[in-house]
Design a protein around this motif. Structure first.
Motif, PDB file in Angstrom:
ATOM      1  N   GLN A   1     -10.697   1.406  -2.926  1.00  0.00           N
ATOM      2  CA  GLN A   1     -10.308   0.173  -1.528  1.00  0.00           C
ATOM      3  C   GLN A   1     -10.386   1.684  -0.596  1.00  0.00           C
TER       4      GLN A   1
ATOM      5  N   GLN B   1      -5.329  -2.613   3.562  1.00  0.00           N
ATOM      6  CA  GLN B   1      -5.306  -2.765   1.856  1.00  0.00           C
ATOM      7  C   GLN B   1      -4.515  -4.203   2.152  1.00  0.00           C
ATOM      8  N   GLU B   2      -5.079  -4.323   0.507  1.00  0.00           N
ATOM      9  CA  GLU B   2      -4.324  -5.516   0.429  1.00  0.00           C
ATOM     10  C   GLU B   2      -2.823  -5.072  -0.426  1.00  0.00           C
TER      11      GLU B   2
ATOM     12  N   ARG C   1       0.332  -7.297  -2.744  1.00  0.00           N
ATOM     13  CA  ARG C   1       0.646  -7.846  -3.375  1.00  0.00           C
ATOM     14  C   ARG C   1       1.790  -7.816  -4.027  1.00  0.00           C
TER      15      ARG C   1
ATOM     16  N   SER D   1      -5.246  -0.947  -5.595  1.00  0.00           N
ATOM     17  CA  SER D   1      -5.503  -3.380  -5.653  1.00  0.00           C
ATOM     18  C   SER D   1      -5.893  -3.337  -6.715  1.00  0.00           C
TER      19      SER D   1
END
Length: 464
Positions: free
Chosen positions: A27, A111-112, A114, A127
């Motif tokens: 990522q 960026q993801e 979560r 990630s």
């Protein structure tokens, strides 16, 4: 210390961590490359030469990975070409600092995000649940020879999808092969075969070109001032000295950290809206409220302090190799937040252990990415991140406090691969805390590691 435990989410978090597969995260590599490409000037002829050069360079890296020797003339030619590219492109150190800051902004803005089940401290070091980010700007190209085999290598295999491997080969590595620290380090070496020597792994491994490591960031300042306070300091410095590339880059980074905070608040609110369990929905809403304050502003509660600390840790790792970036004396700088919350009745000891356990789990989500010989050299993938408990204060008195014990109790429940727990021993150490240390070590796992203040503190302060 005996603490009665109500229903805890820590066992489930621990089980999820232990069962998680190891994987490579590209990522940062994708986002950083995108940011740099955006600033590139079009130079068709130079780019053609670079494409030809990259094919030869990648073939040489593959030979090094197999332990083959390279002719000295190839090393010398590679260094001369890289030096030529740098002259043609003409980037000053100041321009590079700003470009890296803008790349950092690109990463943290995209960026993801979560939230894993049950956790109350959030932030994603990669990630993956347990992941190894690849840093193309440092030593990431050393993985070129293993992209097709790392999922099945003997020591510490890591998942890498064929799609991600293809992106690295075709888009990311060709851009960074002449721009990374790995590529430019030989320019400053006296020996032409420097790269082959430091990656051979027979006598030593040089990891400095892999990135920033073996340090303890000034996290207490983030807790005390927040990134908005740090930005205010930078603006005052700019008023005194005028605009400089460093200050410009630093301001981009601090403002990106505040935007990162806003992203997390919005994400947690969104997750709360979708949550069907009323208890978990309330937790997520409370966590969103925490991001209304930190890490931009000073932390006020123990939960805010832990979250601000980990958010800063995540940000540091977006531009740093994940090896030995440590938390320091957490029981000392977190204690004021804990003691205030205990005195006011905001939290109990058990709630504090739960939060610390969540924090320890987050710190265990990260892996360093070593090529095969370095993995063997280091006997695995320990990132050597640590935290320190106990020890003496500046006036020589015992620094052990209630939080020192709670960190050990939380570790005892989690017992994950990291962070390393360090305890500083001295003759005046609290006897009950020392007994807890021995009991924790007796159960296995090799932690906490015990260090002797009487020997180490004078050695650090000595000029010898």
């Amino acid at each position: 210390m005996t603490v009665t435990a109500p229903r805890s989410t820590l066992p489930g978090i621990r089980d999820d961590m232990i069962s998680a597969s190891y994987g490579i995260c590209i990522q940062k590599a994708e986002l950083m490359t995108r940011a740099f490409v955006r600033r590139e000037k079009r130079r068709p002829l130079l780019n053609l030469i670079k494409r030809i050069h990259y094919r030869a360079y990648s073939a040489s890296l593959l030979k090094l990975a197999r332990g083959e020797e390279l002719p000295r003339w190839k090393n010398r030619l590679n260094a001369k070409l890289v030096s030529l590219y740098r002259k043609i492109e003409g980037r000053s150190p100041g321009e590079m600092a700003i470009t890296h800051a803008e790349a950092f902004r690109e990463i943290v803005a995209n960026q993801e995000l979560r939230v894993w089940p049950g956790e109350r401290i959030v932030g994603n070091l990669s990630s993956r649940r347990v992941g190894a980010p690849l840093h193309p700007d440092f030593g990431g190209l050393l993985m070129l020879g293993e992209l097709d085999s790392i999922s099945s290598r003997r020591d510490n295999p890591m998942e890498l999808s064929p799609e991600d491997a293809a992106k690295l080969k075709k888009e990311i590595f060709p851009f960074w092969f002449d721009r990374s620290i790995l590529a430019t380090t030989p320019l400053y070496a006296r020996e032409s075969d420097f790269l082959a020597e430091v990656t051979r792994g027979s006598a030593f491994i040089l990891t400095q070109f892999s990135g920033i490591s073996h340090l303890t960031p000034d996290y207490p300042t983030v807790l005390e001032k927040g990134f908005e306070g740090i930005e205010a300091d930078l603006l005052r410095e700019r008023e005194k000295k005028g605009e400089t590339p460093f200050l410009q880059a630093a301001l981009i980074v601090t403002r990106s950290a505040v935007e990162f905070q806003k992203r997390w608040r919005a994400h947690l609110l969104s997750e709360a809206e979708k949550e069907v369990d009323s208890g978990r929905r309330a937790e997520l809403s409370s966590m969103a409220d925490i991001f209304d304050r930190v890490p931009g502003r000073p932390a006020e509660t123990f939960h805010e302090a832990l979250q601000s600390l980990f958010a800063a840790h995540v940000l540091v790792h977006q531009e740093s190799f994940q090896h030995g970036v440590s938390f320091g004396r957490v029981d000392q700088y977190l204690y004021p937040y804990y003691s205030k919350d205990i005195a006011s009745g905001r939290i109990s000891q058990e709630e504090a252990i739960e939060l610390i356990g969540c924090f320890l789990a987050k710190a265990a989500e990260l892996l360093p990415l070593f090529f095969d010989r370095a993995t063997e050299y280091f006997s695995g993938l320990s990132s050597a991140s640590g935290l320190t408990l106990g020890g003496t204060k500046s006036d020589g008195t015992d620094g052990t406090n209630e939080l020192s014990e709670l960190f050990l109790l939380a570790y005892d429940r989690m017992r994950l691969r990291q962070p390393n727990i360090h305890v500083r021993w001295h003759p005046g150490i609290d006897a009950g805390f020392l007994d807890l240390c021995w009991e924790t070590v007796r159960k296995g796992g090799g932690m906490p590691a015990i260090f002797n203040d009487e020997r180490i503190v004078p050695a650090i302060g000595s000029d010898d």
